[in-house]
Scaffold this motif. Structure first.
Motif, PDB file in Angstrom:
ATOM      1  N   ALA A 198       0.677  -1.128   0.059  1.00  0.00           N
ATOM      2  CA  ALA A 198       0.053   0.147   0.053  1.00  0.00           C
ATOM      3  C   ALA A 198       0.754   1.231   0.018  1.00  0.00           C
ATOM      4  O   ALA A 198       0.408   2.093  -0.708  1.00  0.00           O
ATOM      5  N   LYS A 199       1.984   1.291   0.698  1.00  0.00           N
ATOM      6  CA  LYS A 199       2.801   2.311   0.789  1.00  0.00           C
ATOM      7  C   LYS A 199       3.452   2.517  -0.557  1.00  0.00           C
ATOM      8  O   LYS A 199       3.228   4.049  -1.075  1.00  0.00           O
ATOM      9  N   TYR A 200       3.809   1.612  -1.434  1.00  0.00           N
ATOM     10  CA  TYR A 200       4.657   1.853  -2.549  1.00  0.00           C
ATOM     11  C   TYR A 200       3.539   2.087  -3.655  1.00  0.00           C
ATOM     12  O   TYR A 200       3.878   2.873  -4.729  1.00  0.00           O
ATOM     13  N   GLU A 201       2.347   1.556  -3.515  1.00  0.00           N
ATOM     14  CA  GLU A 201       1.294   1.880  -4.631  1.00  0.00           C
ATOM     15  C   GLU A 201       0.797   3.449  -4.242  1.00  0.00           C
ATOM     16  O   GLU A 201       0.498   3.890  -5.277  1.00  0.00           O
ATOM     17  N   ALA A 202       0.864   4.061  -3.056  1.00  0.00           N
ATOM     18  CA  ALA A 202       0.846   5.351  -2.862  1.00  0.00           C
ATOM     19  C   ALA A 202       1.537   6.303  -3.676  1.00  0.00           C
ATOM     20  O   ALA A 202       1.409   7.486  -4.080  1.00  0.00           O
ATOM     21  N   ILE A 203       2.847   5.707  -3.742  1.00  0.00           N
ATOM     22  CA  ILE A 203       3.950   6.592  -4.264  1.00  0.00           C
ATOM     23  C   ILE A 203       3.592   6.323  -5.784  1.00  0.00           C
ATOM     24  O   ILE A 203       3.741   7.432  -6.280  1.00  0.00           O
ATOM     25  N   GLY A 204       3.200   5.436  -6.360  1.00  0.00           N
ATOM     26  CA  GLY A 204       3.147   5.231  -7.808  1.00  0.00           C
ATOM     27  C   GLY A 204       4.400   5.126  -8.428  1.00  0.00           C
ATOM     28  O   GLY A 204       5.748   4.724  -7.776  1.00  0.00           O
ATOM     29  N   GLU A 205       4.405   5.121  -9.632  1.00  0.00           N
ATOM     30  CA  GLU A 205       5.700   4.843 -10.537  1.00  0.00           C
ATOM     31  C   GLU A 205       6.738   5.878 -10.294  1.00  0.00           C
ATOM     32  O   GLU A 205       6.538   6.959  -9.633  1.00  0.00           O
ATOM     33  N   SER A 206       7.965   5.496 -10.721  1.00  0.00           N
ATOM     34  CA  SER A 206       9.045   6.345 -10.482  1.00  0.00           C
ATOM     35  C   SER A 206       9.103   7.795 -10.849  1.00  0.00           C
ATOM     36  O   SER A 206       8.523   8.348 -11.768  1.00  0.00           O
ATOM     37  N   ASP A 207       9.983   8.658 -10.225  1.00  0.00           N
ATOM     38  CA  ASP A 207      10.242   9.816 -10.735  1.00  0.00           C
ATOM     39  C   ASP A 207      11.236   9.926 -11.916  1.00  0.00           C
ATOM     40  O   ASP A 207      12.251   9.313 -11.681  1.00  0.00           O
ATOM     41  N   ARG A 208      10.872  10.495 -12.973  1.00  0.00           N
ATOM     42  CA  ARG A 208      11.770  10.329 -13.990  1.00  0.00           C
ATOM     43  C   ARG A 208      12.001  11.473 -14.857  1.00  0.00           C
ATOM     44  O   ARG A 208      11.215  12.373 -15.087  1.00  0.00           O
ATOM     45  N   MET A 209      13.047  11.642 -15.446  1.00  0.00           N
ATOM     46  CA  MET A 209      13.470  12.647 -16.233  1.00  0.00           C
ATOM     47  C   MET A 209      12.820  12.564 -17.737  1.00  0.00           C
ATOM     48  O   MET A 209      12.752  11.283 -17.913  1.00  0.00           O
ATOM     49  N   THR A 210      12.771  13.749 -18.449  1.00  0.00           N
ATOM     50  CA  THR A 210      12.269  13.637 -19.890  1.00  0.00           C
ATOM     51  C   THR A 210      13.135  14.649 -20.536  1.00  0.00           C
ATOM     52  O   THR A 210      12.832  15.722 -20.538  1.00  0.00           O
ATOM     53  N   LEU A 211      14.010  14.058 -21.211  1.00  0.00           N
ATOM     54  CA  LEU A 211      14.913  14.728 -22.061  1.00  0.00           C
ATOM     55  C   LEU A 211      14.857  14.778 -23.566  1.00  0.00           C
ATOM     56  O   LEU A 211      14.868  13.951 -24.320  1.00  0.00           O
ATOM     57  N   LYS A 212      14.833  15.868 -24.278  1.00  0.00           N
ATOM     58  CA  LYS A 212      14.765  16.084 -25.636  1.00  0.00           C
ATOM     59  C   LYS A 212      16.180  16.612 -26.411  1.00  0.00           C
ATOM     60  O   LYS A 212      16.463  17.803 -25.935  1.00  0.00           O
ATOM     61  N   PHE A 213      16.906  15.674 -27.301  1.00  0.00           N
ATOM     62  CA  PHE A 213      17.993  15.939 -27.617  1.00  0.00           C
ATOM     63  C   PHE A 213      18.115  16.297 -29.262  1.00  0.00           C
ATOM     64  O   PHE A 213      17.063  15.678 -29.768  1.00  0.00           O
ATOM     65  N   ARG A 214      18.886  16.935 -29.793  1.00  0.00           N
ATOM     66  CA  ARG A 214      18.870  17.015 -31.365  1.00  0.00           C
ATOM     67  C   ARG A 214      20.298  16.688 -31.827  1.00  0.00           C
ATOM     68  O   ARG A 214      21.158  17.419 -31.235  1.00  0.00           O
ATOM     69  N   LYS A 215      20.335  16.097 -32.909  1.00  0.00           N
ATOM     70  CA  LYS A 215      21.558  15.879 -33.648  1.00  0.00           C
ATOM     71  C   LYS A 215      21.419  17.228 -34.449  1.00  0.00           C
ATOM     72  O   LYS A 215      20.697  17.714 -35.039  1.00  0.00           O
ATOM     73  N   PRO A 216      22.750  18.118 -34.349  1.00  0.00           N
ATOM     74  CA  PRO A 216      22.796  19.418 -34.999  1.00  0.00           C
ATOM     75  C   PRO A 216      22.630  19.051 -36.646  1.00  0.00           C
ATOM     76  O   PRO A 216      22.889  18.141 -37.350  1.00  0.00           O
ATOM     77  N   ALA A 217      21.804  20.035 -37.073  1.00  0.00           N
ATOM     78  CA  ALA A 217      21.641  20.156 -38.571  1.00  0.00           C
ATOM     79  C   ALA A 217      22.843  19.991 -39.311  1.00  0.00           C
ATOM     80  O   ALA A 217      22.847  19.838 -40.491  1.00  0.00           O
ATOM     81  N   GLU A 218      23.936  20.869 -38.714  1.00  0.00           N
ATOM     82  CA  GLU A 218      25.035  21.019 -39.528  1.00  0.00           C
ATOM     83  C   GLU A 218      26.390  20.383 -38.680  1.00  0.00           C
ATOM     84  O   GLU A 218      26.362  20.765 -37.400  1.00  0.00           O
ATOM     85  N   GLU A 219      27.180  19.578 -39.234  1.00  0.00           N
ATOM     86  CA  GLU A 219      28.164  19.214 -38.423  1.00  0.00           C
ATOM     87  C   GLU A 219      29.181  20.159 -37.896  1.00  0.00           C
ATOM     88  O   GLU A 219      29.665  21.133 -38.911  1.00  0.00           O
ATOM     89  N   LYS A 220      29.485  20.461 -36.782  1.00  0.00           N
ATOM     90  CA  LYS A 220      30.416  21.228 -36.268  1.00  0.00           C
ATOM     91  C   LYS A 220      32.024  21.057 -36.946  1.00  0.00           C
ATOM     92  O   LYS A 220      32.463  19.833 -36.742  1.00  0.00           O
ATOM     93  N   PRO A 221      32.736  21.867 -37.700  1.00  0.00           N
ATOM     94  CA  PRO A 221      33.821  21.813 -37.868  1.00  0.00           C
ATOM     95  C   PRO A 221      34.954  21.122 -36.780  1.00  0.00           C
ATOM     96  O   PRO A 221      34.822  21.956 -35.700  1.00  0.00           O
ATOM     97  N   ALA A 222      35.824  20.595 -37.042  1.00  0.00           N
ATOM     98  CA  ALA A 222      36.716  20.138 -35.914  1.00  0.00           C
ATOM     99  C   ALA A 222      37.837  21.303 -35.648  1.00  0.00           C
ATOM    100  O   ALA A 222      38.224  22.049 -36.646  1.00  0.00           O
ATOM    101  N   GLU A 223      37.830  21.453 -34.313  1.00  0.00           N
ATOM    102  CA  GLU A 223      38.824  22.576 -33.782  1.00  0.00           C
ATOM    103  C   GLU A 223      40.394  22.166 -34.454  1.00  0.00           C
ATOM    104  O   GLU A 223      40.802  21.530 -34.075  1.00  0.00           O
ATOM    105  N   GLU A 224      40.935  23.487 -34.916  1.00  0.00           N
ATOM    106  CA  GLU A 224      42.351  23.372 -35.122  1.00  0.00           C
ATOM    107  C   GLU A 224      43.112  23.486 -34.076  1.00  0.00           C
ATOM    108  O   GLU A 224      42.883  24.147 -33.282  1.00  0.00           O
ATOM    109  N   ASN A 225      44.060  22.565 -34.039  1.00  0.00           N
ATOM    110  CA  ASN A 225      45.252  22.827 -32.827  1.00  0.00           C
ATOM    111  C   ASN A 225      46.094  23.998 -33.026  1.00  0.00           C
ATOM    112  O   ASN A 225      46.377  24.613 -34.057  1.00  0.00           O
TER     113      ASN A 225
END
Length: 317
Positions: free
Chosen positions: A290-317
């Motif tokens: 009953a205790k855990y039922e009252a808590i419910g399902e877990s606390d969760r993060m929800t994250l949205k990422f994107r692959k860049p539309a254009e590849e970033k050029p490699a930094e020069e040394n």
């Protein structure tokens, strides 16, 4: 996807009459002044933007309705539908920006709870289910049971006709589609398993590879307290949010937005059997149920990422 052209009824009636050629009909039409009307004003940029926003909101409502119908469909069990209350599929997939004509890759779908929602939502698209590999050398291993049941699920209902069974097992086999072939990659409550298997970097790299430029990676994961050691907390099913973000950025992704759609402040994250103490697992059985039922399902993060539309050029040394 092309939209059907709707021809006004008045235009159809005039065409049916066949009276005169186009130029004669044009000459006989009264002017705005003769009809006592003012000439139409040009639409301002602000009005155009408002119209665009209205169309976008209408589109979002249509997609949300489609997800809702999928989440409550007859192909789902009552038990799985009941979990909509905790897993928020409509809000989560809307947040990720899913569209019906997308190619979506679902990582480690497990028993297929989200597959049941994704497949019928992608009415004009495709779902690639990148499952973990079974373990034939260990006949009693739980992965074999889950993999077989999922395979039978896909074969047992026409609603999954747009689902292609792939695989994501770095070091053994990866079959998620051609590079740049997916619009979106999603994974639900799996990141701790990636860490426990030591493959989180490879999983993110494969996700990055299969996405087209500008493609979206959506992650839902049980959330550990900030500052927790990711390797240790992952054993309990929880992962620090900062760790997931850091790893995704290392793989080349940009963080677009975070959401508290799946947050649960009642979850203290210190349970005897980790996240599996909570519903739906109830690993302690009837003890303190009953205790855990009252808590419910877990606390969760929800994250949205994107692959860049254009590849970033490699930094020069």
């Amino acid at each position: 996807m092309m939209k059907k052209m709707v021809i006004p009824a008045l235009a159809l009636a005039l065409a049916a009459c066949g009276g005169g050629d186009a130029q004669t009909q044009k000459d006989e039409q009264p002017t705005q002044e003769q009809m006592g009307q003012e000439a139409p004003q040009e639409t301002t940029e602000a009005e155009q933007a408002e119209e665009g926003d209205g169309e976008a909101k209408a589109g979002e409502q249509d997609v949300a309705k489609l997800i809702e119908e999928a989440a409550t469909g007859e192909h789902r069990s009552e038990a799985n539908i009941a979990r909509n209350e905790y897993r928020h599929p409509v809000e989560t997939l809307t947040f990720f920006g899913i569209e019906p004509d997308m190619t979506v890759v679902e990582l480690w779908p497990g028993g297929g709870w989200y597959t049941e929602v994704l497949a019928p939502t992608l009415t004009d698209g495709e779902l690639v289910a990148a499952s973990f590999a079974p373990k034939p050398e260990e006949p009693e291993h739980y992965r074999n049971r889950i993999y077989k049941a999922y395979e039978e699920k896909l074969q047992g209902d026409e609603v999954y006709s747009n689902v292609e069974l792939g695989m994501l097992q770095p070091g053994q086999k990866v079959d998620m589609g051609e590079p740049g072939s997916a619009d979106m990659v999603v994974t639900f409550r799996n990141f701790h398993s990636f860490i426990n298997s030591g493959i989180e970097d490879e999983v993110l790299a494969e996700s990055y590879k299969v996405l087209e430029p500008g493609g979206i990676l959506g992650v839902v994961q049980h959330r550990a307290p900030e500052g927790a050691d990711a390797k240790e907390s992952a054993k309990t099913g929880y992962v620090p949010e900062a760790y997931v973000i850091e790893k995704a950025k290392e793989a080349g992704f940009e963080l677009v937005e975070k959401s508290e759609i799946n947050a649960n402040p009642k979850d203290t994250k210190d349970h005897p059997e980790g996240v599996w103490t909570l519903p739906p697992s109830y690993r302690l059985g009837d003890k303190d149920r009953a205790k855990y039922e009252a808590i419910g399902e877990s606390d969760r993060m929800t994250l949205k990422f994107r692959k860049p539309a254009e590849e970033k050029p490699a930094e020069e040394n």
